[in-house]
Design an enzyme around this catalytic site. Structure first.
Site, PDB file in Angstrom:
ATOM      1  CE  LYS A 291      -3.382   2.708   2.498  1.00 14.59           C
ATOM      2  NZ  LYS A 291      -3.948   2.828   3.890  1.00 14.59           N
TER       3      LYS A 291
ATOM      4  N   GLY B  93     -11.121   7.837   6.503  1.00 15.07           N
ATOM      5  CA  GLY B  93     -12.204   8.665   6.755  1.00 15.07           C
ATOM      6  C   GLY B  93     -13.547   8.365   6.826  1.00 15.07           C
TER       7      GLY B  93
ATOM      8  CG  ASN C 158      -6.422   1.696  11.577  1.00 14.56           C
ATOM      9  OD1 ASN C 158      -5.446   2.051  11.365  1.00 14.56           O
ATOM     10  ND2 ASN C 158      -6.902   1.281  12.530  1.00 14.56           N
ATOM     11  CB  THR C 159      -9.457   6.017  12.880  1.00 11.82           C
ATOM     12  OG1 THR C 159      -8.063   6.225  12.506  1.00 11.82           O
ATOM     13  CG2 THR C 159      -9.707   6.986  14.063  1.00 11.82           C
TER      14      THR C 159
END
Length: 256
Positions: free
Chosen positions: A95, A183, A204-205
């Site tokens: 990535k 996002g 992820n977040t």
């Protein structure tokens, strides 16, 4: 079934590994997500140390390990990180992230294209992280990118798919899989990305900082599956005028 390069995936939810409270929570979250592709920042892992927490969690036989060049500020730095990782045994999948501004973490389009061209020549399977720029997405496909990964919003913001219009153009023009990355803040955001035709999402977040990351991972998995099913079923067209769901014929008796 999603195919990227020479590999097929049942799950269209890919998972990042940053910000988790512990390796054990990460392990259980990965399992709950059903993800088959896990991305790890090269700067956060010792590829040669099997005792490293993240490497100990990842079953390399079960999951595709996707190292990323997070923190690279230009093409040369990203290329160097990629080659070091491959020499350490990480393989050819990558990535690509080139983010020179630590405040916004927005990807540099020029350096990303330069790095992609060089890494593809070097035999890497490159998945570049990009702004939602349809022209850049086409250039990266021409350069040999195996997929393109436009952002839904800046990294870690949880703002959702604020780039929806541009992502739709990228999807419409794509010759390779489109993975919406960064996002997405809620399962509904992932569902929307899938409904408009994205091939996968990377989260992820939104999962790692949730009150219950394991339960949130399962929720994202369900949302991705539902969004893909809706896309394949064919969404009805939107209209500014009301349209009755019941037939209007045969109602003359009411007038009488």
């Amino acid at each position: 079934m999603l195919k990227i390069a020479d590999r097929a995936f049942k799950s269209r939810l890919f998972l990042g590994t940053g910000k988790f409270s512990s390796a054990e929570v990460l392990k259980k979250t990965i399992e709950a997500s059903g993800s088959e592709m896990i991305t790890v920042a090269l700067r956060r892992v010792d590829l040669k140390d099997p005792a490293d927490d993240i490497m100990n969690v990842l079953d390399r036989e079960k999951y595709l390990f996707l190292p990323n060049t997070s923190g690279a500020r230009d093409a040369n730095e990203a290329i160097r990180l990629a080659r070091i990782a491959r020499a350490a045994g990480s393989g050819d999948w990558l990535k690509l992230e080139v983010t020179p501004d630590p405040r916004t973490l927005l990807p540099d389009p020029i350096e990303t294209l330069k790095a992609t061209e060089e890494l593809v020549k070097d035999g890497f399977i490159v998945l570049p992280y990009i702004n939602s720029d349809p022209i850049l997405a086409l250039r990266l496909q021409d350069a040999g990118a195996a997929a393109v990964m436009p952002l839904g919003a800046p990294i870690g913001t949880n703002l959702g798919l604020i780039t929806k219009f541009q992502v739709e153009i990228i999807i419409d023009q794509a010759r390779v899989p489109v993975v919406v990355d960064a996002g997405l803040g809620a399962p509904s955001d992932a569902a929307l990305a899938m409904e408009i035709g994205a091939d996968a999402v990377l989260v992820n977040t939104a999962i790692s900082i949730a009150g219950d990351p394991i339960k949130m991972a399962a929720a994202f998995a369900q949302a991705v599956a539902a969004g893909r099913a809706a896309y394949e079923a064919g969404l009805g067209k939107k209209s500014l005028e009301a349209s009755p769901s019941s037939p209007s014929s045969g109602l003359d008796f009411i007038k009488n």
